[in-house]
Design an enzyme around this catalytic site. Sequence first.
Site, PDB file in Angstrom:
ATOM      1  N   LYS A 262     -11.485 -13.278 -50.382  1.00 51.76           N
ATOM      2  CA  LYS A 262     -12.269 -12.490 -50.947  1.00 51.76           C
ATOM      3  C   LYS A 262     -13.832 -13.279 -50.911  1.00 51.76           C
ATOM      4  O   LYS A 262     -13.686 -14.443 -50.898  1.00 51.76           O
ATOM      5  CB  LYS A 262     -11.895 -12.746 -52.606  1.00 51.76           C
ATOM      6  CG  LYS A 262     -13.035 -12.393 -53.583  1.00 51.76           C
ATOM      7  CD  LYS A 262     -12.292 -12.657 -54.910  1.00 51.76           C
ATOM      8  CE  LYS A 262     -13.485 -12.079 -55.853  1.00 51.76           C
ATOM      9  NZ  LYS A 262     -13.165 -12.418 -57.196  1.00 51.76           N
TER      10      LYS A 262
ATOM     11  N   LYS B  21     -11.150 -17.950 -51.326  1.00 54.94           N
ATOM     12  CA  LYS B  21     -12.260 -17.364 -51.904  1.00 54.94           C
ATOM     13  C   LYS B  21     -13.624 -18.219 -51.956  1.00 54.94           C
ATOM     14  O   LYS B  21     -13.715 -19.334 -51.966  1.00 54.94           O
ATOM     15  CB  LYS B  21     -11.986 -17.485 -53.527  1.00 54.94           C
ATOM     16  CG  LYS B  21     -13.099 -16.723 -54.476  1.00 54.94           C
ATOM     17  CD  LYS B  21     -12.622 -16.573 -55.714  1.00 54.94           C
ATOM     18  CE  LYS B  21     -13.978 -15.892 -56.438  1.00 54.94           C
ATOM     19  NZ  LYS B  21     -13.457 -15.974 -58.141  1.00 54.94           N
TER      20      LYS B  21
HETATM   21  C1  PBG Z   1     -13.732 -15.174 -61.309  1.00 51.99           C
HETATM   22  C2  PBG Z   1     -13.717 -14.066 -60.429  1.00 51.99           C
HETATM   23  C3  PBG Z   1     -15.028 -13.569 -59.917  1.00 51.99           C
HETATM   24  C4  PBG Z   1     -14.849 -12.440 -59.519  1.00 51.99           C
HETATM   25  C5  PBG Z   1     -13.363 -11.776 -59.624  1.00 51.99           C
HETATM   26  N1  PBG Z   1     -13.025 -13.118 -60.413  1.00 51.99           N
HETATM   27  C6  PBG Z   1     -16.533 -13.974 -60.066  1.00 51.99           C
HETATM   28  C7  PBG Z   1     -16.599 -15.091 -59.435  1.00 51.99           C
HETATM   29  O1  PBG Z   1     -16.042 -15.857 -58.704  1.00 51.99           O
HETATM   30  O2  PBG Z   1     -17.975 -15.289 -59.579  1.00 51.99           O
HETATM   31  C8  PBG Z   1     -15.723 -11.410 -58.648  1.00 51.99           C
HETATM   32  C9  PBG Z   1     -15.265 -10.191 -58.563  1.00 51.99           C
HETATM   33  C10 PBG Z   1     -16.359  -8.830 -57.886  1.00 51.99           C
HETATM   34  O3  PBG Z   1     -17.323  -9.497 -57.613  1.00 51.99           O
HETATM   35  O4  PBG Z   1     -16.291  -8.020 -58.064  1.00 51.99           O
HETATM   36  N2  PBG Z   1     -12.941 -14.851 -62.635  1.00 51.99           N
END
Ligand code: PBG
Length: 325
Positions: A250, A198
């Site tokens: 991601k 991520k």
């Molecule tokens: C963290 C989380 C995020 C997203 C999913 N889980 C936000 C981040 O890491 O800042 C992002 C999902 C999206 O942007 O659609 N709980």
Amino acid sequence: MAPVIRPRRLRTTQAMRRLVAQNTIRSADLVLPMFVADGIDDPRPIESMPGVVQHTLDSLRKAADEAVRAGVGGLMLFGVPDAGDKDAVGSGADDPDGILNRGLRVLADDLGDSTVLMADTCLDEFTDHGHCGVLSDDGRVDNDATLDRYVSMSLAQARAGAQLLGPSGMMDGQVAAIRAALDAEGLTDTGILAYSAKYASAFYGPFREAVGSSLAGDRRTYQQDGSNRTEALREVRLDLDEGADIVMVKPAMSYLDIVRDVAEISDVPVAAYQISGEYSMITAAAERGWIDRDAAILESLTSIKRAGASIILTYWAAEVAAALA
Ligand code: PBG
């Protein structure tokens, strides 16, 4: 003169193109992320994500039912607590009566085994500072103290009916800690969809509105740096060793090379998350008449599949699943 070799022959008609298509989207590939908020009487639109809302428990049940009928492969639930209920350790996250666990419970009751119910296992929606973990005295995110919170949150989510837990905080050792705790409690059928690679991304912007995030800074001390490629493989190998059932990359669009790299080494299914900013960009351009919305959606999803993900989290999951039916 040598004859012209003619690849175009396989593109002559729609039927011919359909016959030779290598990568196509199935409804079951698509997972719908959903938001359930505490303390609202009606669904609340998310301005930067037209068409996506924070649900009440009632509207969540209805929308989840529709998505499952449309044929989506699963649902990924996020909780949005009342701003006044946030605290430094994210107490709402493992409270059985916290909004996310309440949402999981009603969906598990309604839907049973007709879908795969997933939960975001992360503290950021529940902490008053907006970080994905708890902070140490110097204000940094404390990895190992956060693991204890993830364990507690995981057990609450599994007991509320989540079938797959999605640890998304990028703490080291999170998959091992959660797996050990689930097993010790006999929750051996609860799986882990690990957000393995991520990246810290500007494209999460609209999500911060979606969950009413309190974050002031950024997540660069725990999410990955977009400059790096091999680091993703290290993260994925660790998660596989720690017992991840599915690994995820991601965001999707800016990291399709990483999706391909991961698909080549993973012996478990690979997922990719088409995140909020990806949704909002296509939506905004289409609203201005600058791109063909439906074609752009399908092209973006197909590219993620072609890169090697067999599971795609997308805010268009229900719509696309219905269109494919
Ligand atoms: C963290 C989380 C995020 C997203 C999913 N889980 C936000 C981040 O890491 O800042 C992002 C999902 C999206 O942007 O659609 N709980």
